[in-house]
Enzyme design. Sequence first.
Site, mmCIF file in Angstrom:
data_model
loop_
_atom_site.group_PDB
_atom_site.id
_atom_site.type_symbol
_atom_site.label_atom_id
_atom_site.label_comp_id
_atom_site.label_asym_id
_atom_site.label_seq_id
_atom_site.Cartn_x
_atom_site.Cartn_y
_atom_site.Cartn_z
ATOM 1 N N ASP A 170 -4.984 0.008 -4.976
ATOM 2 C CA ASP A 170 -4.699 -0.411 -6.351
ATOM 3 C C ASP A 170 -3.926 -1.733 -6.367
ATOM 4 O O ASP A 170 -3.664 -2.328 -5.313
ATOM 5 C CB ASP A 170 -3.962 0.708 -7.119
ATOM 6 C CG ASP A 170 -2.574 1.017 -6.562
ATOM 7 O OD1 ASP A 170 -2.034 0.227 -5.760
ATOM 8 O OD2 ASP A 170 -2.013 2.059 -6.939
ATOM 9 N N GLU B 234 -1.164 -2.210 -4.115
ATOM 10 C CA GLU B 234 -1.553 -2.173 -2.700
ATOM 11 C C GLU B 234 -1.314 -0.801 -2.090
ATOM 12 O O GLU B 234 -0.924 -0.664 -0.925
ATOM 13 C CB GLU B 234 -0.799 -3.264 -1.913
ATOM 14 C CG GLU B 234 -0.614 -4.511 -2.765
ATOM 15 C CD GLU B 234 -0.521 -5.818 -2.009
ATOM 16 O OE1 GLU B 234 0.557 -6.099 -1.519
ATOM 17 O OE2 GLU B 234 -1.538 -6.534 -1.920
ATOM 18 N N GLU C 198 11.108 -10.254 -8.492
ATOM 19 C CA GLU C 198 10.007 -9.301 -8.661
ATOM 20 C C GLU C 198 10.484 -8.072 -9.431
ATOM 21 O O GLU C 198 9.813 -7.566 -10.309
ATOM 22 C CB GLU C 198 9.478 -8.878 -7.291
ATOM 23 C CG GLU C 198 8.403 -7.817 -7.356
ATOM 24 C CD GLU C 198 8.066 -7.271 -5.974
ATOM 25 O OE1 GLU C 198 8.881 -6.531 -5.392
ATOM 26 O OE2 GLU C 198 6.974 -7.597 -5.474
HETATM 27 C C1 BGC Z 1 2.740 -6.024 -5.341
HETATM 28 C C2 BGC Z 1 1.413 -6.717 -5.576
HETATM 29 C C3 BGC Z 1 1.595 -8.221 -5.446
HETATM 30 C C4 BGC Z 1 2.313 -8.597 -4.144
HETATM 31 C C5 BGC Z 1 2.672 -10.073 -4.106
HETATM 32 C C6 BGC Z 1 3.286 -6.451 -4.005
HETATM 33 O O1 BGC Z 1 4.459 -5.783 -3.800
HETATM 34 O O2 BGC Z 1 2.563 -4.627 -5.369
HETATM 35 O O3 BGC Z 1 0.938 -6.420 -6.855
HETATM 36 O O4 BGC Z 1 0.336 -8.821 -5.502
HETATM 37 O O5 BGC Z 1 3.483 -7.850 -4.025
HETATM 38 O O6 BGC Z 1 3.475 -10.436 -5.187
#
Ligand code: BGC
Length: 371
Positions: free
Chosen positions: A162, A165, A317
């Site tokens: 998903d 990931e 994030e």
């Molecule tokens: C997230 C992804 C994202 C990646 C890079 C991961 O932890 O789950 O959605 O694409 O980080 O930002």
Amino acid sequence: MTTAARIDESLRIILKHQAASGAYIASPHFRPYQYAWLRDGTFTAYAMNRAGQHDSARRFYRWCDSVIRKYADKARAAIAAVQAGRSTGGNEQFLHTRYTVDGDEVAGEWGSFQLDGYGTWLWGLAEHVRLSSDYGLVQELRPSIDLTLDYLRTCWQLSNYDCWEEVGDRQHPATMAAIFGGVTAIAGHVPQRAAELTFLGSSIRRFVIESGTADGKFVKSLGNPAVDASLLWIAVPFGLVGADDPLMARTVAAIERELLAGRGVHRYATDTYYGGGQWPLLSAWLGWYHVRTGRRAEAEDIFRWIEEQWLPAGLPEQVQEHLLAPDAYGYWVAKEGTPAVPLLWSHAMYVVLAAELGLLAPARSEGQHKD
Ligand code: BGC
């Protein structure tokens, strides 16, 4: 800092971390994210288009094209294997979700078979053309567009990881919505394939509505009735159903009930990554949905909350105001350091919400062609 300064700062951060190749680095100072993802990158390019920075977006889509050309034989082999029933379901057989800025696969174990980014980049490319009138780009990228469409048409029903990931052994409505969004958005630019793509789009839509729902709501994955904040994408921006559709309204009510803490949105209730904090980019998504459903005051409130999460290096994030699994936070800090900051995707979604709220300066608004 004023909102105007934060918007400028966001665009500056994004440009600074766009490689000469056109790739956007997901998060420059966080080791596991020093790569470029199709998913993060497309939403970053979309934010740049909304801000009138079309040249940056164009460079990103040319980078996507270069990646797909580089791995064209691999894509064709995967298509042939699936069509012949020879697919082992093995991760490595399929196109990856992230690459180095030079467009190479990254070695090492990763849940790299993710289909959403391949739908998302087609959606973003169509948005780029709509917002910048860059019609020539579609012709230039046509071989990669066609190969992506062939790949998605063949693979869309396979289990894959998903957008977080995770959960590689299931199908995910949000992923399918991204494929739907890409296929239907690009269809207008490839009239020769219009009938095929209309049929594919309606097959995906029917499948998601029939199999990707339970109790009148969309589900996180087929067979898992939990809610996930990425389900917002089904309506905004991918339009598999309208924002006011009852299925969507009930899904968003569940997101607000189960995943919203204050004005910060969690990914899903059992998230333990960095303790399962709130993700500013998902809060921005909820704000985007609210703008589209006439709940502007709540969107503004969320926008202010995102601004409050600003750190000296930019937007992270995730934030730790409310953790779902506080005991897991230390494990991740010991393993990878503090959470990623700046995360380009967080800045991108902040800019998108600013655009939705009409907060971009006129020279940055979407009708203007800066380059
Ligand atoms: C997230 C992804 C994202 C990646 C890079 C991961 O932890 O789950 O959605 O694409 O980080 O930002």
